[in-house]
Design an enzyme around this catalytic site. Structure first.
Site, mmCIF file in Angstrom:
data_model
loop_
_atom_site.group_PDB
_atom_site.id
_atom_site.type_symbol
_atom_site.label_atom_id
_atom_site.label_comp_id
_atom_site.label_asym_id
_atom_site.label_seq_id
_atom_site.Cartn_x
_atom_site.Cartn_y
_atom_site.Cartn_z
ATOM 1 N N GLN A 164 23.787 -41.056 -20.885
ATOM 2 C CA GLN A 164 23.685 -40.738 -19.454
ATOM 3 C C GLN A 164 22.325 -41.083 -18.849
ATOM 4 O O GLN A 164 22.223 -41.198 -17.624
ATOM 5 C CB GLN A 164 23.987 -39.257 -19.226
ATOM 6 C CG GLN A 164 25.404 -38.855 -19.596
ATOM 7 C CD GLN A 164 25.708 -37.393 -19.286
ATOM 8 O OE1 GLN A 164 24.939 -36.703 -18.605
ATOM 9 N NE2 GLN A 164 26.827 -36.902 -19.800
ATOM 10 N N HIS A 212 11.343 -42.750 -23.443
ATOM 11 C CA HIS A 212 11.144 -41.515 -24.203
ATOM 12 C C HIS A 212 12.263 -40.527 -23.863
ATOM 13 O O HIS A 212 12.591 -40.355 -22.676
ATOM 14 C CB HIS A 212 9.786 -40.889 -23.874
ATOM 15 C CG HIS A 212 9.506 -39.647 -24.661
ATOM 16 N ND1 HIS A 212 9.126 -39.690 -25.987
ATOM 17 C CD2 HIS A 212 9.574 -38.329 -24.325
ATOM 18 C CE1 HIS A 212 8.975 -38.449 -26.428
ATOM 19 N NE2 HIS A 212 9.235 -37.611 -25.448
ATOM 20 N N ARG A 257 -4.394 -51.795 -41.846
ATOM 21 C CA ARG A 257 -3.783 -51.694 -40.522
ATOM 22 C C ARG A 257 -4.434 -52.674 -39.555
ATOM 23 O O ARG A 257 -3.768 -53.217 -38.682
ATOM 24 C CB ARG A 257 -3.894 -50.254 -40.008
ATOM 25 C CG ARG A 257 -3.265 -50.012 -38.630
ATOM 26 C CD ARG A 257 -1.828 -50.510 -38.545
ATOM 27 N NE ARG A 257 -0.896 -49.694 -39.274
ATOM 28 C CZ ARG A 257 -0.056 -48.828 -38.743
ATOM 29 N NH1 ARG A 257 -0.032 -48.667 -37.437
ATOM 30 N NH2 ARG A 257 0.768 -48.143 -39.495
ATOM 31 N N GLY A 309 18.784 -49.866 -32.474
ATOM 32 C CA GLY A 309 18.711 -50.739 -31.309
ATOM 33 C C GLY A 309 19.752 -50.485 -30.238
ATOM 34 O O GLY A 309 20.199 -51.421 -29.563
ATOM 35 N N THR A 310 20.141 -49.219 -30.041
ATOM 36 C CA THR A 310 21.128 -48.947 -28.985
ATOM 37 C C THR A 310 20.537 -49.211 -27.606
ATOM 38 O O THR A 310 21.237 -49.698 -26.704
ATOM 39 C CB THR A 310 21.646 -47.501 -29.060
ATOM 40 O OG1 THR A 310 20.540 -46.586 -29.037
ATOM 41 C CG2 THR A 310 22.450 -47.272 -30.337
ATOM 42 N N ASP A 355 2.624 -41.218 -24.807
ATOM 43 C CA ASP A 355 3.528 -40.812 -23.713
ATOM 44 C C ASP A 355 2.761 -40.346 -22.478
ATOM 45 O O ASP A 355 3.230 -39.481 -21.739
ATOM 46 C CB ASP A 355 4.486 -39.697 -24.176
ATOM 47 C CG ASP A 355 5.326 -40.111 -25.369
ATOM 48 O OD1 ASP A 355 5.682 -41.289 -25.458
ATOM 49 O OD2 ASP A 355 5.622 -39.247 -26.222
#
Length: 208
Positions: free
Chosen positions: A179, A110, A66, A12-13, A151
């Site tokens: 960054q 991403h 699922r 969870g950064t 994506d």
């Protein structure tokens, strides 16, 4: 007030970057309404608890199919009444019904400059391993809306990060997080909260 629900599988950064940006006022008019993880041991759930944010674990492993998981997962998301859903390292396929219900209200971070090193199989360190194997000089991160592909949704923000001599997948991953990811994910949320982001003909437009 933009109600945000964050979905996360690991440490969870990126979640922490969003929490810090909201707390500092760098991201205005935004509240983190809840955190959902598929992993009961995810440190992200501890981060949520430490910051007074409701957190819940819903794992596919707990359901017979699922399809049943997808129903319960969507119910849990709905209960938190999100205006925006943020995928911050979430390694579960989003159910089509959820994508349809929250069209252009789900974003993902991403760790590459899409369309490079993205799609099925490109996640975590695998992205950086592939980038270094190809010998690219510039890496980076992308925030994009989520659609039915992997994506492939409209790109909101991108930020480039230089690859340095001697980089390992781990050092490159860390630099891309520090960054790029931790900067553009909160920035994208802030732009959406300010009503500055729209999608037209599959492309994102950001109002000045």
């Amino acid at each position: 007030m933009l109600n945000v629900v964050v979905l996360v599988s690991g440490g969870g950064t990126n979640l922490q970057a969003v929490i810090d940006a909201v707390d500092s006022g760098a991201v205005a008019n935004t509240k983190i309404a809840g955190v959902i993880s598929n992993n009961k041991n995810a440190y992200a759930l501890q981060r949520a608890k430490d910051n007074g944010i409701p957190g819940v674990c819903i794992s596919p492993k707990e359901f017979a199919s699922r399809d049943l998981f997808n129903v319960k997962f969507l119910e849990a998301v709905d209960e938190m009444r999100p205006d925006l859903i943020v995928l911050a390292g979430f390694l579960v396929v989003i159910p089509p019904a959820m994508i349809e219900k929250y069209r252009n209200r789900i974003i993902n971070i991403h760790p590459s400059l899409i369309p490079s090193f993205c799609g099925t199989g490109y996640y975590g360190l695998k992205v950086h391993e592939a980038a270094l194997a190809r010998g690219v000089k510039v890496a980076g991160a992308t925030v994009h809306f989520v659609d039915e592909g992997t994506d492939t949704g409209p790109i909101i923000l991108q930020k480039a990060v230089d690859v340095e001599p001697g980089d390992t997948p781990e050092t490159l991953q860390r630099r891309v997080m520090e960054q790029a990811e931790w900067k553009i994910l909160p920035e994208a949320i802030g732009l959406i909260a300010a009503g500055r982001v729209s999608v037209k003909d599959g492309r994102v437009q950001i109002k000045a």
